[in-house]
Scaffold this active site. Structure first.
Site, short mmCIF file in Angstrom:
data_model
loop_
_atom_site.label_atom_id
_atom_site.label_comp_id
_atom_site.label_asym_id
_atom_site.label_seq_id
_atom_site.Cartn_x
_atom_site.Cartn_y
_atom_site.Cartn_z
N HIS A 6 0.80 -1.23 0.00
CA HIS A 6 0.00 0.00 0.00
C HIS A 6 0.84 1.28 0.00
O HIS A 6 0.29 2.38 0.00
CB HIS A 6 -0.95 0.02 1.19
CG HIS A 6 -0.25 0.32 2.50
ND1 HIS A 6 0.49 -0.61 3.17
CD2 HIS A 6 -0.17 1.45 3.23
CE1 HIS A 6 0.99 -0.08 4.26
NE2 HIS A 6 0.61 1.18 4.33
C1 UD1 Z 1 -2.29 5.30 6.13
C2 UD1 Z 1 -0.99 5.79 6.79
C3 UD1 Z 1 0.09 4.73 6.63
C4 UD1 Z 1 -0.37 3.38 7.14
C5 UD1 Z 1 -1.67 3.02 6.40
C6 UD1 Z 1 -2.23 1.71 6.83
C7 UD1 Z 1 -0.52 8.20 6.74
C8 UD1 Z 1 0.25 9.26 6.07
N1 UD1 Z 1 -0.49 6.99 6.16
O1 UD1 Z 1 -2.04 5.19 4.74
O2 UD1 Z 1 1.22 5.12 7.39
O3 UD1 Z 1 0.61 2.42 6.86
O4 UD1 Z 1 -2.63 4.05 6.68
O5 UD1 Z 1 -3.36 1.41 6.08
O6 UD1 Z 1 -1.12 8.46 7.76
N2 UD1 Z 1 -9.64 4.36 2.30
C9 UD1 Z 1 -10.80 3.63 2.36
N3 UD1 Z 1 -11.29 3.33 3.60
C10 UD1 Z 1 -10.69 3.73 4.75
C11 UD1 Z 1 -9.51 4.47 4.66
C12 UD1 Z 1 -8.98 4.78 3.44
O7 UD1 Z 1 -11.36 3.26 1.36
O8 UD1 Z 1 -11.22 3.41 5.84
C13 UD1 Z 1 -9.07 4.68 0.98
C14 UD1 Z 1 -9.35 6.07 0.53
O9 UD1 Z 1 -9.60 6.04 -0.84
C15 UD1 Z 1 -8.06 6.82 0.80
C16 UD1 Z 1 -7.02 5.73 0.60
O10 UD1 Z 1 -7.65 4.54 1.03
O11 UD1 Z 1 -7.91 7.91 -0.05
C17 UD1 Z 1 -5.76 5.93 1.39
O12 UD1 Z 1 -6.07 6.16 2.78
P1 UD1 Z 1 -5.15 7.13 3.68
O13 UD1 Z 1 -5.63 7.11 5.08
O14 UD1 Z 1 -5.01 8.43 2.99
O15 UD1 Z 1 -3.73 6.50 3.58
P2 UD1 Z 1 -3.22 5.01 3.69
O16 UD1 Z 1 -2.62 4.65 2.39
O17 UD1 Z 1 -4.27 4.10 4.24
#
Ligand code: UD1
Length: 378
Positions: free
Chosen positions: A220
């Site tokens: 990821h």
């Molecule tokens: C975040 C953390 C990362 C951690 C990861 C674990 C930061 C900068 N990054 O990254 O350190 O390793 O979480 O997963 O804080 N989304 C969903 N459902 C959710 C959450 C997210 O569908 O409940 C999707 C959304 O489209 C979002 C994307 O996942 O834009 C990324 O989520 P985001 O929280 O921005 O970053 P992660 O890649 O999950």
């Protein structure tokens, strides 16, 4: 007269935070002199990315949910800060405790510090030295304003000393993620695995019960999945590696979006030995990893879990903030184009060559609560 308890706001925001706060919340429940208030920022909000962890790890319902949701780094961080400041005004905590390195960690420590509230950081001092990782920025920002540093390994403490943090502020107390793992391993082993593909269809996983061996894979990191060229190299390697052994790949929402966007999802879906599922709940994932022959990942926490479980782990990243998992454990850093060749070699490794770092044994929460008791009366 009854003494007022020392009030600690514990912050959790994203998936890797939940297994760290679970044992702490349990150890703090009904504590005679410490009061824990749980704030969920809502950085992760899905059933699979958040709620299932609260249920399975028996974490009490958060007192407050900031419901910030997804957004760019600046938007997400700003939203958390605005909403968390209100919480600090109304709750007036003595301390804010943050864990890990996600945006919620940096945002809430910054708010607390500016309000002159003590900040404790669990998992302080980890450094990848790669400032292109958003997590590295979050670690540096948080540790620059932390009052009480709790580390998971001696090398993390050493990083803090070399940045000028004085000895008495740094406490190496072990690994909370391993507390959760140790607490849940038996339950996980009893789980009846029901895997579903991305369209919700049941995957026939009866073959898992044989001893043939399989790999678990997670990806990821933006540096691996947000770039078409990099993701293409990965997809080719995954397909090649699946000829060595079946691969189970629970896909993070970010990765799923990018694979779709770059037109690469179909290739994976039509590869017979790659099994794609949505993100898994904690117990299901733990069971899968524990019974696997190999893990291929770019995660931070999984490097620690595989170290404890002595499962060979190939981490597809140029650096790690958790070098102890390489020095003592079963982890190796590799390049994307090396996955196939390294996977073949890893399958031959013997578990007896792997060790487990100090205090990664399931008792970190007790040590941390003891430290908080002492700190609250100092
Ligand atoms: C975040 C953390 C990362 C951690 C990861 C674990 C930061 C900068 N990054 O990254 O350190 O390793 O979480 O997963 O804080 N989304 C969903 N459902 C959710 C959450 C997210 O569908 O409940 C999707 C959304 O489209 C979002 C994307 O996942 O834009 C990324 O989520 P985001 O929280 O921005 O970053 P992660 O890649 O999950």
């Amino acid at each position: 007269m009854k003494h007022k308890k020392y009030k600690i706001i514990l912050v959790a925001g994203a998936r890797p935070n939940f297994m760290k706060i679970a044992p702490l919340m349990h150890a703090l429940q009904d504590h005679p002199s410490l009061e824990a208030i749980l704030v969920h920022t809502g950085q992760h909000y899905d059933e699979k990315m958040s709620h299932s962890f609260f249920k399975q790890l028996n974490i009490p319902k958060p007192h407050i949910n900031l419901e910030v949701g997804s957004g760019s780094h600046a938007v997400q961080t700003a939203r958390i800060m605005e909403r968390f400041e209100e919480v600090c005004f109304s709750e007036k905590p003595d301390m804010v405790m943050v864990v890990g390195d996600v945006n919620s960690t940096a945002a809430c420590s910054l708010v607390a510090s500016k309000l002159h509230i003590k900040v404790a950081h669990y998992e302080a001092g980890l450094r990848s030295r790669d400032r292109e990782m958003p997590e590295e920025i979050n670690r540096l920002v948080t540790d620059a304003i932390t009052d009480l540093f709790i580390t998971t390994s001696e090398d993390a403490s050493e990083n803090l000393f070399s940045e000028g943090i004085t000895n008495e502020k740094v406490h190496m107390l072990g690994n909370l993620m391993i507390d959760s793992l140790v607490n849940q391993l038996e339950r996980a082993s009893l789980v009846e695995l029901k895997l579903h593909d991305l369209d919700g269809q049941t995957i026939d996983n009866s073959w898992l019960k044989t001893n043939a061996g399989y790999a678990v894979m997670t990806f990821h990191r933006p540096s691996n999945v947000d770039n078409k060229k990099a993701l293409n190299v990965l997809v080719n390697e995954w397909v090649k590696t699946s000829e060595l052994l079946p691969i189970i790949f629970p896909i993070h929402p970010r990765t799923q979006n990018m694979l779709r966007q770059f037109g690469l999802l179909k290739t994976l879906q039509s590869t017979p030995n790659i099994y794609l599922t949505g993100p898994l709940a904690y117990l299901e994932f733990l069971k899968l990893v524990n019974e696997s022959s190999l893990v291929i990942t770019d995660s931070g926490g999984i490097q620690e879990e595989t170290t404890y479980l002595k499962i060979p782990c190939l981490t597809v990243r140029p650096t790690t903030e958790r070098p102890i998992t390489i020095w003592e454990g079963s982890n190796q850093l590799i390049k994307a184009h090396e996955i196939y060749s390294k996977a073949a070699g890893s399958l031959q490794m013997s578990k007896s060559s792997f060790g487990i770092p100090k205090y990664w044994e399931g008792k970190a929460a007790g040590r941390i609560v003891h430290l908080l008791e002492k700190y609250s009366i100092s």
